[in-house]
Design a protein around this motif. Structure first.
Motif, PDB file in Angstrom:
ATOM      1  N   ILE A  34       0.867  -1.176   0.000  1.00  0.00           N
ATOM      2  CA  ILE A  34       0.000   0.000   0.000  1.00  0.00           C
ATOM      3  C   ILE A  34       0.901   1.222   0.000  1.00  0.00           C
ATOM      4  CG2 ILE A  34      -1.697   1.318   1.317  1.00  0.00           C
ATOM      5  CD1 ILE A  34      -2.929  -1.322   2.158  1.00  0.00           C
ATOM      6  N   ALA A  35       0.723   2.058  -1.002  1.00  0.00           N
ATOM      7  CA  ALA A  35       1.520   3.280  -1.138  1.00  0.00           C
ATOM      8  C   ALA A  35       0.555   4.453  -1.145  1.00  0.00           C
ATOM      9  CB  ALA A  35       2.323   3.246  -2.435  1.00  0.00           C
ATOM     10  N   TYR A  36       0.423   5.068  -0.002  1.00  0.00           N
ATOM     11  CA  TYR A  36      -0.523   6.175   0.134  1.00  0.00           C
ATOM     12  C   TYR A  36      -0.037   7.410  -0.599  1.00  0.00           C
ATOM     13  CZ  TYR A  36      -2.725   3.574   3.896  1.00  0.00           C
ATOM     14  OH  TYR A  36      -3.367   2.632   4.628  1.00  0.00           O
ATOM     15  N   ILE A  37      -0.996   8.116  -1.168  1.00  0.00           N
ATOM     16  CA  ILE A  37      -0.722   9.394  -1.803  1.00  0.00           C
ATOM     17  C   ILE A  37      -1.011  10.515  -0.804  1.00  0.00           C
ATOM     18  CG2 ILE A  37      -1.406  10.927  -3.690  1.00  0.00           C
ATOM     19  CD1 ILE A  37      -2.196   8.332  -5.215  1.00  0.00           C
ATOM     20  N   SER A  38      -1.962  10.255   0.066  1.00  0.00           N
ATOM     21  CA  SER A  38      -2.404  11.239   1.050  1.00  0.00           C
ATOM     22  C   SER A  38      -1.312  11.551   2.070  1.00  0.00           C
ATOM     23  CB  SER A  38      -3.631  10.687   1.775  1.00  0.00           C
ATOM     24  OG  SER A  38      -3.925  11.435   2.910  1.00  0.00           O
ATOM     25  N   VAL A  39      -1.240  12.813   2.465  1.00  0.00           N
ATOM     26  CA  VAL A  39      -0.290  13.230   3.499  1.00  0.00           C
ATOM     27  C   VAL A  39      -0.685  12.620   4.838  1.00  0.00           C
ATOM     28  CG1 VAL A  39       0.602  15.212   4.773  1.00  0.00           C
ATOM     29  CG2 VAL A  39       0.251  15.373   2.309  1.00  0.00           C
ATOM     30  N   ASP A  40      -1.969  12.538   5.094  1.00  0.00           N
ATOM     31  CA  ASP A  40      -2.467  12.008   6.356  1.00  0.00           C
ATOM     32  C   ASP A  40      -2.988  10.582   6.145  1.00  0.00           C
ATOM     33  OD1 ASP A  40      -3.115  11.839   8.990  1.00  0.00           O
ATOM     34  OD2 ASP A  40      -4.779  13.257   8.895  1.00  0.00           O
ATOM     35  N   ALA A  41      -2.093   9.686   5.789  1.00  0.00           N
ATOM     36  CA  ALA A  41      -2.448   8.324   5.410  1.00  0.00           C
ATOM     37  C   ALA A  41      -3.120   7.551   6.538  1.00  0.00           C
ATOM     38  CB  ALA A  41      -1.214   7.583   4.923  1.00  0.00           C
ATOM     39  N   GLU A  42      -2.670   7.732   7.761  1.00  0.00           N
ATOM     40  CA  GLU A  42      -3.252   6.991   8.887  1.00  0.00           C
ATOM     41  C   GLU A  42      -4.707   7.366   9.106  1.00  0.00           C
ATOM     42  OE1 GLU A  42      -3.475   4.154  11.795  1.00  0.00           O
ATOM     43  OE2 GLU A  42      -1.887   4.477  10.332  1.00  0.00           O
ATOM     44  N   THR A  43      -5.028   8.638   8.997  1.00  0.00           N
ATOM     45  CA  THR A  43      -6.413   9.088   9.147  1.00  0.00           C
ATOM     46  C   THR A  43      -7.270   8.550   8.015  1.00  0.00           C
ATOM     47  OG1 THR A  43      -5.682  11.089  10.276  1.00  0.00           O
ATOM     48  CG2 THR A  43      -7.892  11.141   9.318  1.00  0.00           C
ATOM     49  N   ARG A  63     -12.865  -2.093  -3.434  1.00  0.00           N
ATOM     50  CA  ARG A  63     -11.976  -2.482  -4.538  1.00  0.00           C
ATOM     51  C   ARG A  63     -11.332  -1.261  -5.183  1.00  0.00           C
ATOM     52  NH1 ARG A  63     -12.666  -2.120  -9.673  1.00  0.00           N
ATOM     53  NH2 ARG A  63     -14.902  -1.868  -9.507  1.00  0.00           N
ATOM     54  N   ARG A  64     -12.126  -0.238  -5.459  1.00  0.00           N
ATOM     55  CA  ARG A  64     -11.587   0.974  -6.096  1.00  0.00           C
ATOM     56  C   ARG A  64     -10.576   1.675  -5.192  1.00  0.00           C
ATOM     57  NH1 ARG A  64     -16.947   1.572  -7.918  1.00  0.00           N
ATOM     58  NH2 ARG A  64     -17.371   3.135  -6.344  1.00  0.00           N
ATOM     59  N   TRP A  65     -10.837   1.713  -3.877  1.00  0.00           N
ATOM     60  CA  TRP A  65      -9.877   2.326  -2.965  1.00  0.00           C
ATOM     61  C   TRP A  65      -8.573   1.547  -2.980  1.00  0.00           C
ATOM     62  CZ3 TRP A  65      -7.696   0.517   1.692  1.00  0.00           C
ATOM     63  CH2 TRP A  65      -6.859   1.454   2.318  1.00  0.00           C
ATOM     64  N   LEU A  66      -8.673   0.219  -2.876  1.00  0.00           N
ATOM     65  CA  LEU A  66      -7.456  -0.591  -2.893  1.00  0.00           C
ATOM     66  C   LEU A  66      -6.685  -0.392  -4.197  1.00  0.00           C
ATOM     67  CD1 LEU A  66      -8.699  -3.887  -1.230  1.00  0.00           C
ATOM     68  CD2 LEU A  66      -6.899  -2.364  -0.372  1.00  0.00           C
ATOM     69  N   GLU A  67      -7.387  -0.353  -5.310  1.00  0.00           N
ATOM     70  CA  GLU A  67      -6.717  -0.121  -6.599  1.00  0.00           C
ATOM     71  C   GLU A  67      -5.992   1.218  -6.622  1.00  0.00           C
ATOM     72  OE1 GLU A  67      -9.554  -2.727  -9.588  1.00  0.00           O
ATOM     73  OE2 GLU A  67      -9.909  -0.582  -9.403  1.00  0.00           O
ATOM     74  N   SER A  68      -6.511   2.190  -5.881  1.00  0.00           N
ATOM     75  CA  SER A  68      -5.894   3.519  -5.892  1.00  0.00           C
ATOM     76  C   SER A  68      -4.660   3.613  -4.993  1.00  0.00           C
ATOM     77  CB  SER A  68      -6.919   4.591  -5.497  1.00  0.00           C
ATOM     78  OG  SER A  68      -7.188   4.545  -4.099  1.00  0.00           O
ATOM     79  N   VAL A  69      -4.529   2.690  -4.026  1.00  0.00           N
ATOM     80  CA  VAL A  69      -3.397   2.795  -3.094  1.00  0.00           C
ATOM     81  C   VAL A  69      -2.400   1.638  -3.175  1.00  0.00           C
ATOM     82  CG1 VAL A  69      -4.646   4.226  -1.433  1.00  0.00           C
ATOM     83  CG2 VAL A  69      -4.671   1.733  -1.172  1.00  0.00           C
ATOM     84  N   VAL A  70      -2.753   0.583  -3.888  1.00  0.00           N
ATOM     85  CA  VAL A  70      -1.853  -0.576  -3.975  1.00  0.00           C
ATOM     86  C   VAL A  70      -0.948  -0.444  -5.197  1.00  0.00           C
ATOM     87  CG1 VAL A  70      -1.758  -3.081  -4.332  1.00  0.00           C
ATOM     88  CG2 VAL A  70      -3.416  -2.109  -2.741  1.00  0.00           C
ATOM     89  N   GLN A  71       0.302  -0.773  -4.982  1.00  0.00           N
ATOM     90  CA  GLN A  71       1.254  -0.752  -6.098  1.00  0.00           C
ATOM     91  C   GLN A  71       2.170  -1.966  -5.992  1.00  0.00           C
ATOM     92  OE1 GLN A  71       3.525   2.836  -5.708  1.00  0.00           O
ATOM     93  NE2 GLN A  71       5.006   1.903  -4.357  1.00  0.00           N
TER      94      GLN A  71
END
Length: 74
Positions: A34-43, A63-71
């Motif tokens: 999981i590679a977050y783009i958000s600065v506040d990933a934990e929140t 599914r769409r959220w996971l697709e947006s953060v998984v690399q």
């Protein structure tokens, strides 16, 4: 993820944390992370897991959220 967090409720406490740890382990075993783009990933993660556990997120939304953060791991 959705089943474990929303319907599974295996433990009296810690279902969301356990579910997320299992998702991370599954991804790791399959060469992803999981590679977050958000600065506040934990929140962000906490909000996603809370909404998922409360049934406020459909399977497609999860599914769409996971697709947006998984690399793929480098």
């Amino acid at each position: 993820m959705r089943y474990l967090a929303h319907e599974g409720h295996v433990f009296a406490d810690g279902n969301k944390r356990t579910t997320f740890a299992l998702v991370q382990a599954f991804l790791e075993l399959n060469g992803h992370e999981i590679a977050y783009i958000s600065v506040d990933a934990e929140t962000e993660r906490a909000a996603i897991m809370k909404e998922t556990a409360e049934g406020k997120r459909s399977l497609n939304q999860v599914r769409r959220w996971l697709e947006s953060v998984v690399q793929k791991k480098p």
